[in-house]
Scaffold this motif. Structure first.
Motif, PDB file in Angstrom:
ATOM      1  N   THR A  67     -11.098 -14.631 -14.083  1.00 15.14           N
ATOM      2  CA  THR A  67     -11.427 -13.498 -13.224  1.00 15.14           C
ATOM      3  C   THR A  67     -10.204 -13.032 -12.445  1.00 15.14           C
ATOM      4  N   LEU A  68     -10.357 -11.910 -11.784  1.00 12.97           N
ATOM      5  CA  LEU A  68      -9.259 -11.273 -11.072  1.00 12.97           C
ATOM      6  C   LEU A  68      -8.619 -12.188 -10.049  1.00 12.97           C
ATOM      7  N   ASN A  69      -7.287 -12.275 -10.063  1.00 17.38           N
ATOM      8  CA  ASN A  69      -6.559 -12.923  -8.972  1.00 17.38           C
ATOM      9  C   ASN A  69      -5.355 -12.096  -8.552  1.00 17.38           C
ATOM     10  N   THR A  70      -4.738 -11.374  -9.453  1.00 15.57           N
ATOM     11  CA  THR A  70      -3.655 -10.448  -9.095  1.00 15.57           C
ATOM     12  C   THR A  70      -3.641  -9.281 -10.083  1.00 15.57           C
ATOM     13  N   ILE A  71      -3.032  -8.204  -9.640  1.00 17.29           N
ATOM     14  CA  ILE A  71      -2.788  -7.056 -10.520  1.00 17.29           C
ATOM     15  C   ILE A  71      -1.294  -6.772 -10.456  1.00 17.29           C
ATOM     16  N   PRO A  72      -0.625  -6.790 -11.594  1.00 16.28           N
ATOM     17  CA  PRO A  72       0.825  -6.536 -11.596  1.00 16.28           C
ATOM     18  C   PRO A  72       1.165  -5.120 -11.155  1.00 16.28           C
ATOM     19  N   ASP A  73       2.377  -4.922 -10.690  1.00 14.01           N
ATOM     20  CA  ASP A  73       2.889  -3.589 -10.376  1.00 14.01           C
ATOM     21  C   ASP A  73       3.459  -2.985 -11.656  1.00 14.01           C
ATOM     22  N   THR A  74       3.460  -1.661 -11.718  1.00 15.59           N
ATOM     23  CA  THR A  74       4.075  -0.987 -12.857  1.00 15.59           C
ATOM     24  C   THR A  74       4.688   0.329 -12.411  1.00 15.59           C
ATOM     25  N   ASP A  75       5.798   0.683 -13.014  1.00 16.95           N
ATOM     26  CA  ASP A  75       6.428   1.975 -12.785  1.00 16.95           C
ATOM     27  C   ASP A  75       6.241   2.884 -13.998  1.00 16.95           C
ATOM     28  N   ASP A  76       5.608   2.370 -15.044  1.00 17.48           N
ATOM     29  CA  ASP A  76       5.395   3.134 -16.271  1.00 17.48           C
ATOM     30  C   ASP A  76       4.336   4.205 -16.020  1.00 17.48           C
ATOM     31  N   PRO A  77       4.653   5.480 -16.199  1.00 22.01           N
ATOM     32  CA  PRO A  77       3.682   6.542 -15.916  1.00 22.01           C
ATOM     33  C   PRO A  77       2.502   6.574 -16.881  1.00 22.01           C
ATOM     34  N   ASN A  78       2.586   5.833 -17.987  1.00 20.91           N
ATOM     35  CA  ASN A  78       1.492   5.785 -18.956  1.00 20.91           C
ATOM     36  C   ASN A  78       0.647   4.528 -18.837  1.00 20.91           C
ATOM     37  N   VAL A  79       0.879   3.732 -17.786  1.00 17.76           N
ATOM     38  CA  VAL A  79       0.131   2.492 -17.584  1.00 17.76           C
ATOM     39  C   VAL A  79      -0.554   2.543 -16.234  1.00 17.76           C
ATOM     40  N   PHE A  80      -1.811   2.127 -16.211  1.00 15.06           N
ATOM     41  CA  PHE A  80      -2.530   1.968 -14.952  1.00 15.06           C
ATOM     42  C   PHE A  80      -3.459   0.772 -15.076  1.00 15.06           C
ATOM     43  N   TYR A  81      -3.848   0.236 -13.959  1.00 18.18           N
ATOM     44  CA  TYR A  81      -4.723  -0.936 -13.938  1.00 18.18           C
ATOM     45  C   TYR A  81      -6.091  -0.550 -13.414  1.00 18.18           C
ATOM     46  N   SER A  82      -7.100  -1.236 -13.902  1.00 23.25           N
ATOM     47  CA  SER A  82      -8.469  -1.010 -13.469  1.00 23.25           C
ATOM     48  C   SER A  82      -9.170  -2.357 -13.393  1.00 23.25           C
ATOM     49  N   LEU A  83     -10.388  -2.341 -12.906  1.00 18.82           N
ATOM     50  CA  LEU A  83     -11.198  -3.547 -12.842  1.00 18.82           C
ATOM     51  C   LEU A  83     -12.424  -3.346 -13.715  1.00 18.82           C
TER      52      LEU A  83
END
Length: 126
Positions: A67-83
């Motif tokens: 399960t969720l514990n961290t979400i990485p950072d990204t500078d890529d404009p084509n990448v995003f994180y969700s839950l």
């Protein structure tokens, strides 16, 4: 009063690319879903996640490890994180994708929401 249903949360890395989309689970990197449209890719992601979770031993410790514990950072404009939220029975039809935006002034929230809407559109990135 409605019965509350427990939900587990899994972080997902969403990427728009030249062929469509790829979703990979942050804490379960061997699970990957690919599709042409975002909606199709989400459907496949729910199915592979459900199959994986149903194969785990029936104890909370086995499930909690993914399960969720961290979400990485990204500078890529084509990448995003969700839950992805999952009910206790791991039913893929009850799974939901949640998008998160950080607290910000209204204009910045509108900009970020617009960028997210563009990424989840149906056109692959050239």
């Amino acid at each position: 009063m409605a019965k509350a249903t427990r939900r587990y949360f899994f972080a997902a890395r969403n990427e728009k690319n030249a062929h469509g989309y790829t979703i990979q689970f942050v804490n379960i990197p061997q699970l990957t879903a690919q599709g042409v449209t975002y909606q199709e890719t989400v459907y496949y992601a729910y199915r592979v996640l459900a199959s994986f979770l149903q194969s785990l031993p029936k104890n909370a410790a086995a499930l909690k490890a993914y399960t969720l514990n961290t979400i990485p950072d990204t500078d890529d404009p084509n990448v995003f994180y969700s839950l992805v939220s999952v009910t206790e029975d791991f039913d893929p039809h009850q799974m939901m994708m949640h998008f998160t935006l950080p607290q910000a002034p209204p204009d910045e929230i509108k900009r970020m929401a617009g960028q997210l809407a563009h990424l989840t559109g149906t056109e692959p990135t050239p």
